[in-house]
Design an enzyme around this catalytic site. Structure first.
Site, mmCIF file in Angstrom:
data_model
loop_
_atom_site.group_PDB
_atom_site.id
_atom_site.type_symbol
_atom_site.label_atom_id
_atom_site.label_comp_id
_atom_site.label_asym_id
_atom_site.label_seq_id
_atom_site.Cartn_x
_atom_site.Cartn_y
_atom_site.Cartn_z
ATOM 1 N N LYS A 14 -21.290 4.859 16.067
ATOM 2 C CA LYS A 14 -20.089 4.137 15.665
ATOM 3 C C LYS A 14 -19.438 4.879 14.503
ATOM 4 O O LYS A 14 -20.057 5.076 13.458
ATOM 5 C CB LYS A 14 -20.407 2.705 15.263
ATOM 6 N N GLY A 41 -15.606 -8.241 6.540
ATOM 7 C CA GLY A 41 -16.237 -9.206 5.654
ATOM 8 C C GLY A 41 -15.356 -10.342 5.184
ATOM 9 O O GLY A 41 -15.789 -11.192 4.414
ATOM 10 N N ALA A 92 -14.869 -6.544 12.980
ATOM 11 C CA ALA A 92 -14.476 -6.940 11.619
ATOM 12 C C ALA A 92 -13.580 -8.172 11.599
ATOM 13 O O ALA A 92 -12.650 -8.298 12.396
ATOM 14 C CB ALA A 92 -13.788 -5.808 10.869
ATOM 15 N N GLY A 93 -13.899 -9.080 10.687
ATOM 16 C CA GLY A 93 -13.053 -10.225 10.416
ATOM 17 C C GLY A 93 -13.473 -11.536 11.043
ATOM 18 O O GLY A 93 -12.975 -12.593 10.667
ATOM 19 N N ASN A 112 -21.227 -8.887 11.655
ATOM 20 C CA ASN A 112 -22.386 -8.835 10.769
ATOM 21 C C ASN A 112 -22.318 -9.955 9.740
ATOM 22 O O ASN A 112 -23.118 -10.889 9.747
ATOM 23 C CB ASN A 112 -22.469 -7.476 10.086
ATOM 24 N N THR A 113 -21.295 -9.904 8.872
ATOM 25 C CA THR A 113 -21.209 -10.858 7.763
ATOM 26 C C THR A 113 -21.152 -12.304 8.245
ATOM 27 O O THR A 113 -21.742 -13.196 7.620
ATOM 28 C CB THR A 113 -19.975 -10.549 6.899
#
Length: 264
Positions: free
Chosen positions: A101, A162, A188-189, A210-211
């Site tokens: 990635k 995040g 993301a987001g 992830n977050t």
């Protein structure tokens, strides 16, 4: 269902990809990833030990490559040169592993992608035989440029890394999905399960997060919720939603034949 996500020629049953950072320990990391059903897990090579530090705990002991497809990423890289060096190291550590990635960031505050450097790095890596999954802006023109370079998957952001703000520009994501022939994976987001479901309903091929899992009050439970959301969103997309109608009543049950109904 035989509805697989195929990346670089390999099929995956799960369309949820998960990160391995921000958990309290490797035990929680493994538990959350198992609950998510993810088969592809990202590893930030510059922040996580996968063998480059012999005297430190190794993430691969908790997440064996035989169980998960390890996706090394270039989190923390701000130039094409940094990113390319990092992924060359990852290939050595993972015995020639080609699936990676790529992310090249513009600044440390927003973590927004630096697209000129991303395009430069992608071109180099593809020529060196890497299968590149690439984090990018939600720009359909630049997404197409990355596909034309030979990237294996395009990974536009939904909102800032995040942030948990969800999908801020569904129209751009839809344009990318329409124009790109390789898998499109939202990266993301995502903040909660409904964000993941919306991404899948738009026709995206998968979601990376992830977050949203690691910073939930109960990461393992949230991982399970995200798994269900991705599956439900994909099913809804394949089923095809009803058309939206403005000011048109449409009873869910037919009126004909009702007791006491007047004939027209």
């Amino acid at each position: 269902m035989n509805d697989f996500l195929t990346i670089a020629g390999k099929p995956y049953a799960s369309r949820l990809l998960a990160g391995t950072g921000k958990y309290k320990d490797f035990v929680q990391t493994r538990a959350a990833l198992e609950a998510s059903g993810a088969e592809i897990v990202t590893v930030a090579i510059r922040r996580t030990n996968i063998g480059q530090h012999a005297d430190e705990p190794n993430l691969l002991d908790a997440l064996p490559p035989g169980r998960f497809t390890i996706l090394p990423n270039t989190a923390g890289c701000f130039t094409a040169d940094e990113a390319v060096r990092t992924l060359r190291l990852a290939r050595e550590l993972l015995d020639g592993h080609a699936l990676v990635k790529l992310e090249v960031l513009g600044d440390a505050a927003s973590l927004y992608p630096n697209m000129p450097e991303t395009l430069k790095a992608a071109g180099i890596l593809v020529k060196e035989g890497f299968e590149v999954m690439v984090y990018c802006a939600d720009d359909p023109i630049q997404a197409k440029m990355l596909e034309d370079l030979g990237c294996a998957a395009i990974m536009p952001l939904a909102s800032l890394i995040g942030s948990g703000m969800g999908i801020l520009n569904p129209w751009n994501l839809s344009l990318i999905v329409e124009r790109i022939g390789v898998p499109v994976i939202v990266d993301a987001g995502v903040g909660t399960a409904s964000d993941a479901a919306i991404a899948m309903e738009l026709g995206c091929d998968g979601v990376l997060m992830n977050t949203a899992i690691a910073h939930a009050r109960d990461p393992v439970r949230m991982a399970g919720a995200m798994r269900k959301a991705v599956e439900a969103g994909r099913e809804a997309y394949l089923a095809g939603r009803m058309p939206k109608k403005m000011y048109v009543a449409d009873p869910s049950s037919p009126a004909a034949g009702l007791i006491g109904a007047c004939a027209p």
